[in-house]
Design a protein around this motif. Structure first.
Motif, mmCIF file in Angstrom:
data_model
loop_
_atom_site.group_PDB
_atom_site.id
_atom_site.type_symbol
_atom_site.label_atom_id
_atom_site.label_comp_id
_atom_site.label_asym_id
_atom_site.label_seq_id
_atom_site.Cartn_x
_atom_site.Cartn_y
_atom_site.Cartn_z
ATOM 1 N N VAL A 155 0.794 -1.228 0.073
ATOM 2 C CA VAL A 155 0.048 -0.063 -0.014
ATOM 3 C C VAL A 155 0.961 1.115 0.134
ATOM 4 O O VAL A 155 0.670 2.272 -0.764
ATOM 5 N N GLU A 156 1.859 1.304 0.741
ATOM 6 C CA GLU A 156 2.791 2.362 0.860
ATOM 7 C C GLU A 156 3.582 2.856 -0.560
ATOM 8 O O GLU A 156 3.623 3.788 -1.049
ATOM 9 N N GLU A 157 3.949 1.566 -1.260
ATOM 10 C CA GLU A 157 4.527 1.888 -2.592
ATOM 11 C C GLU A 157 3.457 2.324 -3.620
ATOM 12 O O GLU A 157 3.781 3.317 -4.258
ATOM 13 N N THR A 158 2.297 1.961 -3.348
ATOM 14 C CA THR A 158 1.276 2.428 -4.666
ATOM 15 C C THR A 158 0.893 3.897 -4.075
ATOM 16 O O THR A 158 0.592 4.525 -4.982
ATOM 17 N N VAL A 168 -2.120 -6.784 8.217
ATOM 18 C CA VAL A 168 -1.072 -6.248 7.158
ATOM 19 C C VAL A 168 -1.420 -4.766 6.641
ATOM 20 O O VAL A 168 -0.973 -3.809 6.448
ATOM 21 N N GLU A 169 -2.795 -5.091 6.133
ATOM 22 C CA GLU A 169 -3.192 -3.588 5.492
ATOM 23 C C GLU A 169 -3.459 -2.571 6.515
ATOM 24 O O GLU A 169 -3.316 -1.377 6.130
ATOM 25 N N ALA A 170 -3.904 -2.898 7.470
ATOM 26 C CA ALA A 170 -4.034 -1.918 8.797
ATOM 27 C C ALA A 170 -2.877 -1.309 9.212
ATOM 28 O O ALA A 170 -2.712 -0.108 9.420
ATOM 29 N N GLN A 171 -1.646 -1.960 9.213
ATOM 30 C CA GLN A 171 -0.295 -1.422 9.341
ATOM 31 C C GLN A 171 0.137 -0.552 8.270
ATOM 32 O O GLN A 171 0.560 0.730 8.600
ATOM 33 N N GLU A 172 -0.176 -1.032 7.166
ATOM 34 C CA GLU A 172 0.297 -0.139 5.879
ATOM 35 C C GLU A 172 -0.682 1.293 5.895
ATOM 36 O O GLU A 172 0.064 2.238 5.437
#
Length: 261
Positions: free
Chosen positions: A32-35, A202-206
């Motif tokens: 998510v961070e890269e996107t 994982v998505e929540a952390q991102e």
């Protein structure tokens, strides 16, 4: 005249190279961070229209120093610069949308007005689409740290709409709008029927890597296109008055015509 650093320029179109496009590529394995980062870079290469939403803050008390506790209400106008304003529908109703960071005085004010005036025929706000002569106003309404009450300044010229909301002089256009409902939180997708994410997900952390910035989405019905008063100027900027103000590569610009092929 505007200060030299604020004068928008007409830029010749820049042709993207393969290298420009490839650096914005993300695969299905991207985080998510890269996107998020690549989307931010791509949007920086596009031109975004600039608008200022204006409305009323919740009723303030009179600031008469001789009667500090006077109950007489006075209107308190406020505005905020938008970079996310867009039209989303024309039929069956003309609808527009924009987002605001929260917490903010403008988001709170619009939420209050939407709760108080639920009829879609009552305007809650005016969206002033800025013209190319107004980058200084975009800056003023975007910096609450420097201009906490931007209307209490001689540089902001405006007239009230029939609903008593500010129409900024010299704007490219002004839309009186009513909110169709409460704002939608963009950090919690449960209103879309999505399941909430757990802290260990994982998505929540991102999502937490976005800098902790929260925002809300506002959807509004356009009630009227307002008559905008002309700017108070010497006429030297009349050519820019009919062009839109754009935000491109972290600075203000406007459009230029392309040569026919």
């Amino acid at each position: 005249m505007l200060p030299a650093r604020f004068v928008p320029t007409r830029r010749a179109p820049r042709r993207n190279t393969w290298k420009d496009v490839s650096r914005l590529y993300t695969s299905s394995d991207s985080s998510v961070e890269e996107t998020r980062q690549h989307l931010r870079e791509l949007l920086r290469e596009t031109a975004q229209s600039v608008a200022v939403v204006t409305s009323l803050l919740p009723t303030a008390e009179s600031n008469n120093p001789q009667h500090p506790h006077s109950p007489t209400p006075r209107p308190a106008y406020h505005g905020a610069t938008l970079s996310s304003f867009t039209s989303i529908a024309l039929d069956p109703l003309p609808l527009v949308a924009f987002s605001l960071r929260v917490p903010s005085r403008m988001a709170s004010a619009l939420r209050t007005r939407a709760d108080k005036y639920k009829a879609l025929t009552a305007a809650h706000l005016v969206i002033n689409v800025l013209s190319a002569i107004q980058p200084h106003l975009a800056e003023r309404f975007a910096r609450p740290d420097l201009y906490s009450r931007p209307f209490e300044d001689s540089e902001v010229h405006w007239t009230p709409s029939e609903d008593g909301l500010p129409i900024i002089s010299g704007a490219l256009g002004a839309l009186s709008c009513s909110l169709v409902g409460p704002p939608l939180p963009l950090t919690d997708l449960r209103w879309m029927g999505k399941k909430p994410m757990s802290d260990g997900n994982v998505e929540a952390q991102e999502l937490a890597g976005g800098g902790g910035l929260a925002s809300e989405l506002f959807i509004a019905r356009v009630l009227r296109i307002e008559r905008v008063p002309p700017p108070e100027s010497d006429g030297n900027d009349d050519g820019l008055r009919t062009l839109p103000l754009l935000y491109h590569r972290r600075q203000y610009a406007t459009v230029c015509d392309l040569e026919k092929p």
